[in-house]
Design a protein around this motif. Structure first.
Motif, PDB file in Angstrom:
ATOM      1  N   ALA A  74       0.790  -1.315  -0.124  1.00 29.08           N
ATOM      2  CA  ALA A  74      -0.092  -0.067  -0.033  1.00 29.08           C
ATOM      3  C   ALA A  74       0.970   1.274   0.077  1.00 29.08           C
ATOM      4  O   ALA A  74       0.673   2.137  -0.801  1.00 29.08           O
ATOM      5  CB  ALA A  74      -0.863  -0.181   1.389  1.00 29.08           C
ATOM      6  N   ALA A  75       1.991   1.159   0.722  1.00 29.35           N
ATOM      7  CA  ALA A  75       2.891   2.719   0.541  1.00 29.35           C
ATOM      8  C   ALA A  75       3.207   2.735  -0.443  1.00 29.35           C
ATOM      9  O   ALA A  75       3.573   3.714  -0.984  1.00 29.35           O
ATOM     10  CB  ALA A  75       3.827   2.227   1.855  1.00 29.35           C
ATOM     11  N   GLY A  77       2.139   2.019  -3.591  1.00 24.95           N
ATOM     12  CA  GLY A  77       1.305   2.233  -4.341  1.00 24.95           C
ATOM     13  C   GLY A  77       0.777   3.812  -4.235  1.00 24.95           C
ATOM     14  O   GLY A  77       0.964   4.544  -5.150  1.00 24.95           O
ATOM     15  N   ILE A  78       1.029   4.271  -2.887  1.00 25.60           N
ATOM     16  CA  ILE A  78       1.010   5.626  -2.428  1.00 25.60           C
ATOM     17  C   ILE A  78       1.818   6.417  -3.159  1.00 25.60           C
ATOM     18  O   ILE A  78       1.860   7.463  -3.627  1.00 25.60           O
ATOM     19  CB  ILE A  78       0.401   5.744  -1.186  1.00 25.60           C
ATOM     20  CG1 ILE A  78      -0.775   5.414  -0.689  1.00 25.60           C
ATOM     21  CG2 ILE A  78       0.659   7.350  -0.794  1.00 25.60           C
ATOM     22  CD1 ILE A  78      -1.158   5.228   0.729  1.00 25.60           C
ATOM     23  N   ASP A  79       3.177   5.779  -2.968  1.00 24.15           N
ATOM     24  CA  ASP A  79       4.529   6.525  -3.311  1.00 24.15           C
ATOM     25  C   ASP A  79       4.273   6.697  -4.957  1.00 24.15           C
ATOM     26  O   ASP A  79       4.905   7.585  -5.491  1.00 24.15           O
ATOM     27  CB  ASP A  79       5.768   5.482  -2.895  1.00 24.15           C
ATOM     28  CG  ASP A  79       6.762   6.298  -3.300  1.00 24.15           C
ATOM     29  OD1 ASP A  79       7.136   7.678  -2.968  1.00 24.15           O
ATOM     30  OD2 ASP A  79       7.673   5.841  -4.080  1.00 24.15           O
ATOM     31  N   ILE A  81       1.524   6.976  -6.717  1.00 22.93           N
ATOM     32  CA  ILE A  81       0.652   8.070  -6.931  1.00 22.93           C
ATOM     33  C   ILE A  81       0.906   9.643  -6.662  1.00 22.93           C
ATOM     34  O   ILE A  81       0.684  10.385  -7.657  1.00 22.93           O
ATOM     35  CB  ILE A  81      -0.718   7.771  -6.405  1.00 22.93           C
ATOM     36  CG1 ILE A  81      -1.281   6.273  -7.003  1.00 22.93           C
ATOM     37  CG2 ILE A  81      -1.923   8.467  -6.543  1.00 22.93           C
ATOM     38  CD1 ILE A  81      -2.595   5.590  -6.116  1.00 22.93           C
ATOM     39  N   VAL A  82       1.429   9.517  -5.473  1.00 26.74           N
ATOM     40  CA  VAL A  82       1.786  10.963  -5.139  1.00 26.74           C
ATOM     41  C   VAL A  82       3.008  11.356  -5.655  1.00 26.74           C
ATOM     42  O   VAL A  82       4.002  10.740  -5.700  1.00 26.74           O
ATOM     43  CB  VAL A  82       1.783  10.837  -3.430  1.00 26.74           C
ATOM     44  CG1 VAL A  82       2.206  12.296  -3.051  1.00 26.74           C
ATOM     45  CG2 VAL A  82       0.695  10.565  -2.782  1.00 26.74           C
TER      46      VAL A  82
END
Length: 84
Positions: A74-75, A77-79, A81-82
């Motif tokens: 999850a981390a 994936g967030i990395d 995207i952001v």
């Protein structure tokens, strides 16, 4: 500008695979956590207490590893995207 269906299919395939992997890892973590006792003390006598304690510790470690893998995915994936 044309649509590259192969690229869209590849993104779909990778997304589906990662989703299935995370769901399986989370499910294995929940199952291992339940086998470890889920943090609740068990009542009753047991003849081989040391073996049960060891298997509960191994199950708890497996649960932590599964949950950590889900969190890391999850981390990541967030990395992705952001914007950095």
């Amino acid at each position: 500008m044309g649509t590259t269906w192969g690229t869209i299919g590849g993104v779909f395939g990778v997304s589906l695979g990662v989703t299935v992997l995370v769901v399986v890892m989370f499910s294995l973590g929940v199952a291992a956590w339940a086998r470890a006792g889920g943090g609740a003390p068990r009542h009753g006598a047991h003849r081989d207490r040391s073996h049960r304690d060891r298997s509960e510790r191994v199950a708890a470690a497996a649960a932590v590893a599964c949950f950590a893998a889900c969190l890391a995915t999850a981390a990541y994936g967030i990395d992705l995207i952001v914007p950095g």
